[in-house]
Design a protein around this motif. Structure first.
Motif, PDB file in Angstrom:
ATOM      1  N   ARG A 252      37.256  39.119  37.352  1.00  0.00           N
ATOM      2  CA  ARG A 252      37.674  37.932  38.002  1.00  0.00           C
ATOM      3  C   ARG A 252      36.841  37.677  38.876  1.00  0.00           C
ATOM      4  O   ARG A 252      36.513  36.181  39.257  1.00  0.00           O
ATOM      5  CB  ARG A 252      38.905  38.660  38.803  1.00  0.00           C
ATOM      6  CG  ARG A 252      40.295  38.608  37.589  1.00  0.00           C
ATOM      7  CD  ARG A 252      41.510  38.929  38.615  1.00  0.00           C
ATOM      8  NE  ARG A 252      41.775  37.608  39.711  1.00  0.00           N
ATOM      9  CZ  ARG A 252      42.962  37.288  39.288  1.00  0.00           C
ATOM     10  NH1 ARG A 252      43.871  37.364  38.324  1.00  0.00           N
ATOM     11  NH2 ARG A 252      43.432  36.116  40.184  1.00  0.00           N
ATOM     12  N   LEU A 253      35.698  38.288  39.406  1.00  0.00           N
ATOM     13  CA  LEU A 253      34.856  38.147  40.170  1.00  0.00           C
ATOM     14  C   LEU A 253      33.696  37.075  39.409  1.00  0.00           C
ATOM     15  O   LEU A 253      33.226  36.396  40.024  1.00  0.00           O
ATOM     16  CB  LEU A 253      33.856  39.440  40.834  1.00  0.00           C
ATOM     17  CG  LEU A 253      34.736  40.104  41.797  1.00  0.00           C
ATOM     18  CD1 LEU A 253      34.054  41.515  42.139  1.00  0.00           C
ATOM     19  CD2 LEU A 253      34.652  39.309  43.295  1.00  0.00           C
ATOM     20  N   ILE A 268      36.903  35.418  48.119  1.00  0.00           N
ATOM     21  CA  ILE A 268      37.324  36.120  49.487  1.00  0.00           C
ATOM     22  C   ILE A 268      38.375  37.136  49.255  1.00  0.00           C
ATOM     23  O   ILE A 268      38.470  38.360  49.715  1.00  0.00           O
ATOM     24  CB  ILE A 268      37.695  35.138  50.360  1.00  0.00           C
ATOM     25  CG1 ILE A 268      36.448  34.349  50.940  1.00  0.00           C
ATOM     26  CG2 ILE A 268      38.345  35.557  51.497  1.00  0.00           C
ATOM     27  CD1 ILE A 268      36.891  32.668  51.645  1.00  0.00           C
ATOM     28  N   ARG A 269      39.343  36.708  48.472  1.00  0.00           N
ATOM     29  CA  ARG A 269      40.544  37.503  48.101  1.00  0.00           C
ATOM     30  C   ARG A 269      40.134  39.016  47.526  1.00  0.00           C
ATOM     31  O   ARG A 269      40.630  40.063  48.046  1.00  0.00           O
ATOM     32  CB  ARG A 269      41.350  36.822  47.233  1.00  0.00           C
ATOM     33  CG  ARG A 269      42.786  37.425  46.887  1.00  0.00           C
ATOM     34  CD  ARG A 269      43.882  36.550  46.521  1.00  0.00           C
ATOM     35  NE  ARG A 269      43.343  35.730  45.450  1.00  0.00           N
ATOM     36  CZ  ARG A 269      43.313  34.383  45.322  1.00  0.00           C
ATOM     37  NH1 ARG A 269      43.608  33.954  46.495  1.00  0.00           N
ATOM     38  NH2 ARG A 269      42.973  33.740  44.305  1.00  0.00           N
ATOM     39  N   LEU A 270      39.244  39.000  46.768  1.00  0.00           N
ATOM     40  CA  LEU A 270      38.857  39.935  45.737  1.00  0.00           C
ATOM     41  C   LEU A 270      38.188  40.999  46.708  1.00  0.00           C
ATOM     42  O   LEU A 270      38.210  42.054  46.659  1.00  0.00           O
ATOM     43  CB  LEU A 270      38.250  39.643  44.472  1.00  0.00           C
ATOM     44  CG  LEU A 270      39.005  38.678  43.276  1.00  0.00           C
ATOM     45  CD1 LEU A 270      38.168  38.329  42.395  1.00  0.00           C
ATOM     46  CD2 LEU A 270      39.795  39.944  42.714  1.00  0.00           C
ATOM     47  N   THR A 277      38.451  50.063  49.308  1.00  0.00           N
ATOM     48  CA  THR A 277      38.896  51.122  48.406  1.00  0.00           C
ATOM     49  C   THR A 277      37.802  51.308  47.114  1.00  0.00           C
ATOM     50  O   THR A 277      37.303  52.199  47.231  1.00  0.00           O
ATOM     51  CB  THR A 277      40.328  50.557  47.889  1.00  0.00           C
ATOM     52  OG1 THR A 277      40.131  49.134  47.584  1.00  0.00           O
ATOM     53  CG2 THR A 277      41.279  50.695  48.933  1.00  0.00           C
ATOM     54  N   ASP A 278      37.805  50.441  46.276  1.00  0.00           N
ATOM     55  CA  ASP A 278      36.981  50.442  45.087  1.00  0.00           C
ATOM     56  C   ASP A 278      36.029  49.405  44.820  1.00  0.00           C
ATOM     57  O   ASP A 278      35.600  49.133  43.741  1.00  0.00           O
ATOM     58  CB  ASP A 278      38.092  50.432  43.903  1.00  0.00           C
ATOM     59  CG  ASP A 278      39.032  49.430  43.834  1.00  0.00           C
ATOM     60  OD1 ASP A 278      39.007  48.484  44.818  1.00  0.00           O
ATOM     61  OD2 ASP A 278      39.842  49.213  42.670  1.00  0.00           O
ATOM     62  N   LEU A 279      35.463  48.566  45.848  1.00  0.00           N
ATOM     63  CA  LEU A 279      34.767  47.530  45.647  1.00  0.00           C
ATOM     64  C   LEU A 279      33.353  48.093  45.079  1.00  0.00           C
ATOM     65  O   LEU A 279      32.785  47.443  44.208  1.00  0.00           O
ATOM     66  CB  LEU A 279      34.113  46.851  46.879  1.00  0.00           C
ATOM     67  CG  LEU A 279      33.435  45.687  46.924  1.00  0.00           C
ATOM     68  CD1 LEU A 279      34.155  44.418  45.827  1.00  0.00           C
ATOM     69  CD2 LEU A 279      33.186  44.951  48.055  1.00  0.00           C
ATOM     70  N   LEU A 280      32.827  49.276  45.368  1.00  0.00           N
ATOM     71  CA  LEU A 280      31.829  49.849  44.974  1.00  0.00           C
ATOM     72  C   LEU A 280      31.787  50.122  43.542  1.00  0.00           C
ATOM     73  O   LEU A 280      30.741  49.839  42.742  1.00  0.00           O
ATOM     74  CB  LEU A 280      31.529  51.175  45.709  1.00  0.00           C
ATOM     75  CG  LEU A 280      30.155  52.027  45.238  1.00  0.00           C
ATOM     76  CD1 LEU A 280      28.667  51.367  45.453  1.00  0.00           C
ATOM     77  CD2 LEU A 280      30.135  53.474  45.872  1.00  0.00           C
ATOM     78  N   TRP A 281      32.920  50.875  43.045  1.00  0.00           N
ATOM     79  CA  TRP A 281      33.112  50.994  41.459  1.00  0.00           C
ATOM     80  C   TRP A 281      33.206  49.703  40.686  1.00  0.00           C
ATOM     81  O   TRP A 281      32.819  49.461  39.717  1.00  0.00           O
ATOM     82  CB  TRP A 281      34.092  51.744  41.422  1.00  0.00           C
ATOM     83  CG  TRP A 281      33.972  53.445  41.738  1.00  0.00           C
ATOM     84  CD1 TRP A 281      33.322  54.230  41.122  1.00  0.00           C
ATOM     85  CD2 TRP A 281      34.292  53.416  43.117  1.00  0.00           C
ATOM     86  NE1 TRP A 281      33.353  55.189  42.032  1.00  0.00           N
ATOM     87  CE2 TRP A 281      33.675  55.025  43.179  1.00  0.00           C
ATOM     88  CE3 TRP A 281      34.996  53.176  44.404  1.00  0.00           C
ATOM     89  CZ2 TRP A 281      34.159  55.827  44.317  1.00  0.00           C
ATOM     90  CZ3 TRP A 281      34.993  53.853  45.352  1.00  0.00           C
ATOM     91  CH2 TRP A 281      34.626  55.181  45.450  1.00  0.00           C
ATOM     92  N   VAL A 310      28.967  37.874  55.551  1.00  0.00           N
ATOM     93  CA  VAL A 310      30.537  38.629  55.478  1.00  0.00           C
ATOM     94  C   VAL A 310      30.537  39.273  54.225  1.00  0.00           C
ATOM     95  O   VAL A 310      30.710  40.431  54.192  1.00  0.00           O
ATOM     96  CB  VAL A 310      31.605  37.648  55.882  1.00  0.00           C
ATOM     97  CG1 VAL A 310      32.846  38.640  55.810  1.00  0.00           C
ATOM     98  CG2 VAL A 310      31.639  37.193  57.461  1.00  0.00           C
ATOM     99  N   LEU A 311      30.418  38.435  53.253  1.00  0.00           N
ATOM    100  CA  LEU A 311      30.427  39.146  51.970  1.00  0.00           C
ATOM    101  C   LEU A 311      29.454  39.984  51.561  1.00  0.00           C
ATOM    102  O   LEU A 311      29.968  41.086  51.015  1.00  0.00           O
ATOM    103  CB  LEU A 311      30.775  37.859  50.865  1.00  0.00           C
ATOM    104  CG  LEU A 311      31.811  36.839  51.028  1.00  0.00           C
ATOM    105  CD1 LEU A 311      31.979  35.854  49.924  1.00  0.00           C
ATOM    106  CD2 LEU A 311      33.125  37.486  51.066  1.00  0.00           C
TER     107      LEU A 311
END
Length: 324
Positions: A252-253, A268-270, A277-281, A310-311
């Motif tokens: 999706r990204l 932004i939503r993702l 939580t799990d952005l690193l993975w 920010v992102l």
């Protein structure tokens, strides 16, 4: 400097210091966006809520209202996302998807097909508090057909949470085959009863059995050929989340930044939803799936200014200036 996971020394004096720093950044002529961004990205959501409460008491106005009055565009949108509690943010995204101009099926799928039972219950509670409305009723009123049935089922927050059963998996795999490629037409109700009710552990086993029975052909391939439009996208989302949750969000990204233009709201939503939580993975899976592409660098190429700051800070887990 603290990471997005937050700070340890978070006492009342420190909260007041951060509230004062944001207030000073908005006072006078112009806005010091760098200071605002630095405070927000170096604290987790719970700490941002505490800073906002200190600000409200100290200055007599909700912090988010002052931020909205000072910021514009994508920066305003991402800051609002950071300043909203996670399940309230989901509720707002669902409300916008249902009650805006038309229906944003992509957002409905991205949230309802990927949240746990507990999270969905919290989303429904937040939705009622924010809008004095019932999420399930609003979904029913805005969607129809088997796609509407799928969303209605997911919104019940009734997915089973149990270990996989090999014999049952065999039966459910056959049920899906009989409901799809094994007959003329498709029995969407049978698909719904398996995909929206069985636990993820059970579904993983079901999909393995399915592929064995279909002699190597995956359930994704058959859903793609049997289903249409939004229902297909919803069922595929459930399958992908079951098999590779991080991969689903990485995809999706990638789609949000692919081709001409950028879907900033999706980006932004993702990123905001997964930062703690799990952005690193997800970023690691992104690199594996897209030929070594780096999420940090791709976002850096697609976005600009303090919005980019920010992102990138959320992805890196540290404050990243707009010029870095």
């Amino acid at each position: 400097m603290a990471s997005v996971c937050g700070r340890c020394n978070f006492d009342d004096e420190y909260k007041k210091e951060m509230a004062d720093k944001i207030k000073a950044a908005m006072d006078g002529c112009g806005t010091n966006e760098a200071d605002i961004v630095e405070v927000l990205v170096t604290h987790n959501n719970e700490q941002r809520q505490a800073i906002a409460e200190t600000y409200r008491v100290a200055y007599g106005k909700p912090l988010i209202e002052d931020l909205i009055s000072e910021l514009t565009g994508d920066l305003e949108e991402v800051v609002c996302a950071l300043m909203t509690k996670p399940r309230e943010y989901d509720a707002k995204m669902l409300h916008d998807a249902i009650c805006g101009a038309g229906t944003d099926e992509y957002t409905l799928i991205g949230i309802l097909c990927t949240r746990t039972n507990e999270e969905i219950e919290q989303i429904k509670e937040a939705y009622t508090t924010l809008y004095e409305a019932d999420l399930v009723e609003d979904i029913q009123g805005d969607t129809s057909g088997y796609f509407g049935r799928m969303l209605y089922s997911l919104a019940q927050a009734g997915r089973q949470d149990c270990d996989s059963d090999d014999d049952l998996a065999d039966e459910e795999a056959q049920k899906l085959i009989d409901a799809g490629v094994g007959q003329l037409g498709t029995d969407e109700c049978d698909f719904n009863s398996v995909l929206c009710l069985s636990s993820y552990r059970q579904l993983k086993k079901v999909f393995e059995k399915y592929q064995e029975k279909r002699e190597g052909k995956s359930i994704e391939e058959d859903i793609d050929s049997e289903m249409g439009s939004d229902l297909k996208d919803g069922y595929l989302a459930i399958v992908k989340v079951t098999k590779d949750k991080e991969g689903y969000f990485a995809e999706r990204l990638h789609k949000a930044m692919k081709g001409w233009g950028t879907d900033d709201s999706e980006l932004i939503r993702l990123i905001c939803s997964h930062a703690e939580t799990d952005l690193l993975w997800i970023a690691e899976r992104y690199k594996e799936m897209f030929e070594g592409a780096d999420l940090f660098e791709n976002v850096k190429d697609e976005c600009g200014g303090y919005y980019k700051s920010v992102l990138l800070s959320l992805i890196a887990g540290r404050y990243v200036s707009k010029d870095e």
